[in-house]
Design an enzyme around this catalytic site. Structure first.
Site: not given
Ligand code: OAD
Ligand code: ZN
Length: 275
Positions: A37-40, A253, A206, A110-113, A130, A141
């Site tokens: 899923p996307d965020f918004r 896309s 996207g 921006q994706n972390i996937d 990101h 630490c």
């Protein structure tokens, strides 16, 4: 639509310039077809579906101050988001094709996937703005924690992890609100932006362009460089400060990727990668 068809033709013409080099700037929208899923997006986006985590506000799940006080919601979500059996989309593979054809300058994601890596984008061509789940560290630490132990812990619903040296919380190196972006993001963009000329094309896809500093990148693209937006709706600088030369494609896309590949004569190459 007819407008989209015209945009694909315009974009293909720019790409066919033998000196063309493309910079992609992408977000969660290029991975929704992979099942992430996307965020918004209203209804389906992550921030509309966090009720079960009892957060004071949706974005708290990625907020560093909140995490320090209450890491549990993030750990719950991390289990769902952890890169697993997801396959890259058509759009990821289109970016890979630009690389294969010698026309890729950089991918800012921006994706972390980590699906750009999975699609074969080389490390030198990739800026994970990101961060990603690929590494984790102690937030006190900053010592790096062994990845396998973290993986095991989130999969087995164990207590969240503490650093063996200082008892600080362990967190994947994904950028939370209140944290700095990796220095590579700033150094790469300084270099790339200074080089941008009339042969470059910036393709934004996207993303809602809602999160800074990433959202300011398209604004900083010099006027001589062509910009393109591939997204379900107009966003960010393409909405607030549109340029006459902007090439706008409003739709999925993956559809755009297929149509652009077809127009460039790359459809067979794309099919080989996606099969
Ligand atoms: P958003 O969810 O904010 O925006 C996704 C955009 O993609 C929206 O404009 C959608 O309409 C569009 N979209 C969705 N599906 C699409 C499709 N199939 N084809 C084309 N467009 C589509 O996601 P991001 O902009 O990536 O931060 O969010 C930015 C940052 O906010 C994320 O990196 C994340 C979040 O908080 C962290 O995780 C640190
Ligand atoms: Zn520590």
């Amino acid at each position: 639509t007819e407008k989209n068809a015209t945009s694909i033709k315009r974009l293909a013409k720019l790409v066919k310039n033998p000196n063309a080099k493309v910079i992609f700037m992408v977000g969660a929208g290029i991975s929704t077809s992979c099942g992430i899923p996307d965020f918004r997006s209203p209804g389906t986006g992550l921030y509309d579906n966090l009720a079960k985590l009892n957060l004071p506000f949706a974005e708290a799940v990625f907020d560093i101050d909140f995490f320090e006080k209450n890491p549990e919601p993030f750990y719950t979500l991390a289990k769902e988001l952890y890169p697993g059996n997801y396959e890259p989309s058509n759009f990821h593979y289109l970016m890979r094709l630009f690389q294969d054809k010698g026309k890729l300058h950089r991918v800012y994601t921006q994706n972390i996937d980590t699906l750009e890596r999975a699609a074969g984008i080389l490390p030198d061509n990739l800026v994970e703005a990101h961060g990603s789940f690929a590494k984790n560290h102690c937030i006190k630490c900053h010592k790096v924690f062994v990845q396998e132990i973290f993986e095991q812990a989130i999969n087995e619903d164990k207590e969240f992890l503490k650093c063996v040296h200082c008892n600080g919380l362990i967190k994947p190196q994904i950028v939370f609100f209140g944290e700095n972006l990796p220095s590579l993001f700033f150094s790469s963009w300084d270099d790339d932006c200074a080089k941008l000329g009339e042969d470059h094309i910036v393709i934004v896809a996207g993303t809602s362009l809602a999160v800074y500093p990433f959202a300011s990148l398209p604004t900083e693209v010099p006027k001589i460089t062509n910009r393109s937006l591939i997204n379900l709706q107009r966003v960010g600088d393409f909405k607030n400060n549109p340029r006459k030369s902007d090439v706008i494609y409003l739709g999925s896309s993956d559809h755009a990727a297929e149509q652009l590949a077809a127009e460039l004569g790359w459809l067979d190459d794309l099919k080989i990668l996606t099969n």
